[in-house]
Scaffold this active site. Sequence first.
Site, mmCIF file in Angstrom:
data_model
loop_
_atom_site.group_PDB
_atom_site.id
_atom_site.type_symbol
_atom_site.label_atom_id
_atom_site.label_comp_id
_atom_site.label_asym_id
_atom_site.label_seq_id
_atom_site.Cartn_x
_atom_site.Cartn_y
_atom_site.Cartn_z
ATOM 1 N N THR A 13 0.816 -1.220 0.000
ATOM 2 C CA THR A 13 0.000 0.000 0.000
ATOM 3 C C THR A 13 0.845 1.263 0.000
ATOM 4 O O THR A 13 0.500 2.244 -0.653
ATOM 5 C CB THR A 13 -0.913 -0.022 1.243
ATOM 6 O OG1 THR A 13 -1.785 -1.134 1.110
ATOM 7 C CG2 THR A 13 -1.739 1.236 1.372
ATOM 8 N N ASP A 57 1.774 -7.033 -4.034
ATOM 9 C CA ASP A 57 0.957 -7.014 -2.827
ATOM 10 C C ASP A 57 1.586 -8.094 -1.951
ATOM 11 O O ASP A 57 1.789 -9.234 -2.409
ATOM 12 C CB ASP A 57 -0.490 -7.387 -3.187
ATOM 13 C CG ASP A 57 -1.404 -7.375 -1.968
ATOM 14 O OD1 ASP A 57 -1.030 -7.966 -0.937
ATOM 15 O OD2 ASP A 57 -2.474 -6.775 -2.048
ATOM 16 N N SER A 58 1.916 -7.760 -0.718
ATOM 17 C CA SER A 58 2.742 -8.695 0.051
ATOM 18 C C SER A 58 2.013 -9.985 0.407
ATOM 19 O O SER A 58 2.624 -10.928 0.908
ATOM 20 C CB SER A 58 3.323 -8.027 1.290
ATOM 21 O OG SER A 58 2.369 -7.928 2.306
ATOM 22 N N THR A 89 2.172 -4.395 4.345
ATOM 23 C CA THR A 89 2.126 -4.697 5.777
ATOM 24 C C THR A 89 1.739 -6.148 6.061
ATOM 25 O O THR A 89 2.136 -6.699 7.083
ATOM 26 C CB THR A 89 1.106 -3.784 6.489
ATOM 27 O OG1 THR A 89 -0.175 -3.947 5.870
ATOM 28 C CG2 THR A 89 1.529 -2.334 6.434
ATOM 29 N N ASP A 90 0.981 -6.771 5.138
ATOM 30 C CA ASP A 90 0.405 -8.086 5.458
ATOM 31 C C ASP A 90 1.459 -9.114 5.874
ATOM 32 O O ASP A 90 1.238 -9.886 6.806
ATOM 33 C CB ASP A 90 -0.382 -8.636 4.255
ATOM 34 C CG ASP A 90 -1.660 -7.844 4.005
ATOM 35 O OD1 ASP A 90 -2.027 -7.019 4.862
ATOM 36 O OD2 ASP A 90 -2.280 -8.049 2.943
ATOM 37 N N GLN A 275 -0.470 -20.659 20.946
ATOM 38 C CA GLN A 275 -1.473 -19.830 20.259
ATOM 39 C C GLN A 275 -1.556 -18.448 20.890
ATOM 40 O O GLN A 275 -2.059 -17.520 20.271
ATOM 41 C CB GLN A 275 -2.847 -20.502 20.337
ATOM 42 C CG GLN A 275 -2.912 -21.747 19.510
ATOM 43 C CD GLN A 275 -4.229 -22.498 19.619
ATOM 44 O OE1 GLN A 275 -5.248 -21.961 20.033
ATOM 45 N NE2 GLN A 275 -4.196 -23.768 19.246
ATOM 46 N N CYS A 276 -1.081 -18.319 22.131
ATOM 47 C CA CYS A 276 -1.065 -17.001 22.777
ATOM 48 C C CYS A 276 0.091 -16.216 22.169
ATOM 49 O O CYS A 276 1.178 -16.745 21.988
ATOM 50 C CB CYS A 276 -0.817 -17.111 24.273
ATOM 51 S SG CYS A 276 -2.030 -18.100 25.129
#
Length: 340
Positions: A13, A57-58, A89-90, A275-276
């Site tokens: 972006t 686009d990343s 950013t992705d 997962q945390c």
Amino acid sequence: MNANILILYAGGTIGMWEDPATGTLIPLDLKDLNKYLPEIQGLNVSYEGISLKTPIDSAELTPSVWTELVEIIEANYSLFDGFVILHGTDTMAYTASALSFMIQGLNKPIILTGSQLPLGRLRTDGRENFITAIEIASTRKNNEPLVQEVAICFGERLMRGNRSWKANTEIFDAFDSPNYGNLATIGTHIIFNEQLLFRSKKTLKFSKEMTEGVGVLKLYPGILPSSIAYALARPNMKVCIIESFGAGNVPRNEEFLNVFKEAIDRGVSIINISQCRRGSVDERLYKTGKAFAEIGAIFGHDLTFEAAITKSMFLLAQGFSGENFRLALLENIAGELSEN
Ligand code: ASP
């Protein structure tokens, strides 16, 4: 002497400029940077810009882009004081993590930045992020660059790249570094936390290979051992990252553990991360974690998911397997792991 900065445009972006006549978004031309960002002239830096062969686009990022970035940085390393990468950013946190392993022994900054709104839009965050990234990349102290690692400059902070993740799709402070403090706080001043900056003891080395034989499995209550067995049987998978519960816990029943044990016996390295997003896995806390460690799962401490994936790809490409892979994964390469 002015710092000399190389700006690499990978896409995303931040590189989109709104054509005022048509309102359409067109990719930025680095040759015209003074036109887009006249403020850059007030920074006292000299710079050059290079675009990747195909800015993306990343979301379409593949390891070949990391190789291209490493090649460009290697070819230009001695010519510039620092590097700024404009990136979508992705998947920026994946690229930052990958580069921190592929380029070891850094003594210059590699600062990634991007934006939530295109550079050409009113209210863009790209302008601040870009200018701040250049300022950070050109900051020197005692005749050497202050930052000597791969970092992400975004919103109000500078973060270690291999500790960061994209945590928010909307706000300007989109990235977070849950297990490591900010390298700098960005406000009216840029305040560096100098005691947190990484200094490598290794000699400079550029590696261009990454191996893609890494799988991922996220546990959830009710997942069937047969589903896990299926996922672990993927051909050519040498490492599987398990996103477990809490501090690294998994169901303790025999059928479940046997599925993992069979894969480990076949030579698949199993890495356990949580997962945390904040905190660490620890086999000493619960029987459910201890049982997983006993069958041979590697507890990845507080590695981010992005760092665990890219470090695995990197170590496999370096030829590590079995016990050597375990030892190498748990060795701190670029500040990605906390002491435990
Ligand atoms: N999809 C875009 C990208 O990652 C989003 C962004 O740059 O913020 O390339």
